[in-house]
Design an enzyme around this catalytic site. Sequence first.
Site, short mmCIF file in Angstrom:
data_model
loop_
_atom_site.label_atom_id
_atom_site.label_comp_id
_atom_site.label_asym_id
_atom_site.label_seq_id
_atom_site.Cartn_x
_atom_site.Cartn_y
_atom_site.Cartn_z
N GLY A 81 -71.27 -41.16 -53.00
CA GLY A 81 -71.62 -42.50 -53.42
C GLY A 81 -71.35 -43.49 -52.30
O GLY A 81 -70.60 -43.17 -51.37
N CYS A 133 -62.42 -41.80 -51.01
CA CYS A 133 -63.28 -42.95 -50.71
C CYS A 133 -63.55 -42.96 -49.21
O CYS A 133 -62.63 -42.78 -48.41
CB CYS A 133 -62.59 -44.24 -51.12
SG CYS A 133 -63.58 -45.71 -50.80
N LEU A 134 -64.80 -43.18 -48.84
CA LEU A 134 -65.16 -43.22 -47.42
C LEU A 134 -64.47 -44.37 -46.70
O LEU A 134 -64.33 -44.33 -45.48
CB LEU A 134 -66.68 -43.31 -47.27
CG LEU A 134 -67.45 -42.08 -47.78
CD1 LEU A 134 -68.94 -42.36 -47.84
CD2 LEU A 134 -67.16 -40.86 -46.91
N HIS A 146 -65.95 -51.27 -56.16
CA HIS A 146 -66.19 -51.85 -54.83
C HIS A 146 -66.86 -53.22 -54.93
O HIS A 146 -66.62 -54.09 -54.10
CB HIS A 146 -67.08 -50.92 -54.00
CG HIS A 146 -66.36 -49.76 -53.35
ND1 HIS A 146 -65.34 -49.93 -52.45
CD2 HIS A 146 -66.53 -48.42 -53.47
CE1 HIS A 146 -64.91 -48.74 -52.03
NE2 HIS A 146 -65.62 -47.79 -52.64
N HIS A 153 -66.23 -45.94 -59.84
CA HIS A 153 -65.63 -46.09 -58.51
C HIS A 153 -66.47 -47.06 -57.66
O HIS A 153 -65.93 -47.96 -57.01
CB HIS A 153 -65.54 -44.70 -57.84
CG HIS A 153 -65.10 -44.71 -56.40
ND1 HIS A 153 -63.92 -44.14 -55.99
CD2 HIS A 153 -65.71 -45.18 -55.28
CE1 HIS A 153 -63.81 -44.30 -54.67
NE2 HIS A 153 -64.88 -44.91 -54.21
N GLU A 154 -67.79 -46.87 -57.68
CA GLU A 154 -68.68 -47.73 -56.88
C GLU A 154 -68.68 -49.16 -57.43
O GLU A 154 -68.71 -50.11 -56.65
CB GLU A 154 -70.12 -47.18 -56.87
CG GLU A 154 -70.29 -45.77 -56.35
CD GLU A 154 -69.59 -45.49 -55.04
OE1 GLU A 154 -69.35 -46.44 -54.27
OE2 GLU A 154 -69.24 -44.32 -54.79
N GLN A 164 -69.46 -51.45 -48.41
CA GLN A 164 -68.87 -50.48 -47.47
C GLN A 164 -69.61 -50.47 -46.13
O GLN A 164 -69.09 -49.95 -45.14
CB GLN A 164 -68.85 -49.08 -48.08
CG GLN A 164 -67.86 -48.97 -49.25
CD GLN A 164 -67.84 -47.58 -49.84
OE1 GLN A 164 -68.72 -47.23 -50.63
NE2 GLN A 164 -66.87 -46.77 -49.44
O1 GNR Z 1 -67.63 -39.41 -51.46
C1 GNR Z 1 -66.96 -39.85 -52.39
N1 GNR Z 1 -66.36 -38.97 -53.23
C2 GNR Z 1 -65.76 -39.35 -54.42
C3 GNR Z 1 -64.96 -38.42 -55.06
C4 GNR Z 1 -64.36 -38.74 -56.25
C5 GNR Z 1 -64.56 -39.97 -56.82
C6 GNR Z 1 -65.34 -40.91 -56.18
C7 GNR Z 1 -65.93 -40.61 -54.99
S1 GNR Z 1 -66.94 -41.78 -54.21
C8 GNR Z 1 -66.76 -41.31 -52.55
C9 GNR Z 1 -67.65 -42.13 -51.66
C10 GNR Z 1 -67.20 -43.57 -51.69
O2 GNR Z 1 -66.25 -44.00 -51.11
N2 GNR Z 1 -67.87 -44.38 -52.47
O3 GNR Z 1 -67.50 -45.65 -52.60
NI NI Z 2 -65.36 -45.68 -52.30
#
Ligand code: GNR
Ligand code: NI
Length: 179
Positions: A46, A99-100, A145, A141-142, A51
């Site tokens: 995601g 999270c990236l 952000h 999660h997204e 980001q």
């Molecule tokens: O790549 C991602 N893996 C992930 C694993 C578990 C829960 C959420 C994520 S999202 C993350 C990519 C990211 O940072 N998205 O904002």
């Molecule tokens: Ni993230």
Amino acid sequence: MAIRPIIETPDPLLRQISSPVAEVTEEIRMLVDDMLETMYAAPGIGLAAIQVGVPKRVLVIDLQEPEEEGGEPVRDPLVFINPEILRASDVLQVYNEGCLSVPEMYAEVERPDSIRARWLDRDGKAHEKDLDGLLAICLQHEMDHLEGVLFIDHLSRLKRDMILKKLAKWRKERSKLAA
Ligand code: GNR
Ligand code: NI
């Protein structure tokens, strides 16, 4: 399409609140396409526009496992513009999130197990659906952000500080390797 640099914590941009998209224009579609390319290259499942430094309510998700051995990667890109959560279950689920923007760090986060969400797609078409499993986790999660929230904000102060300390150490090692 282009890969854009991913911003990492503690960059204050990640704390900005993203603004709704007034209209899905060609410019937004270009942003979406760059975000997809950036997410696949990372690789991640995601990515939120903030980001890559753009404070707009635009998300991309693809839950497909990257590169099955030998074959072409099977892609299933999902685009969420101005997403809203209409309902969330009382039942929670725990998932080991990453999270990236907090590279190489993982921690268990508890979130509603299923949600009803509404959003616009890449063509500006409206959707409303019940989502569960990893898609529900990833969308939440997204969407965090978009409010300037990172998964580490859901942890205790102790766990968050441990992760930030580990991240600082990992970055130091990484810079040594690059030197
Ligand atoms: O790549 C991602 N893996 C992930 C694993 C578990 C829960 C959420 C994520 S999202 C993350 C990519 C990211 O940072 N998205 O904002
Ligand atoms: Ni993230």
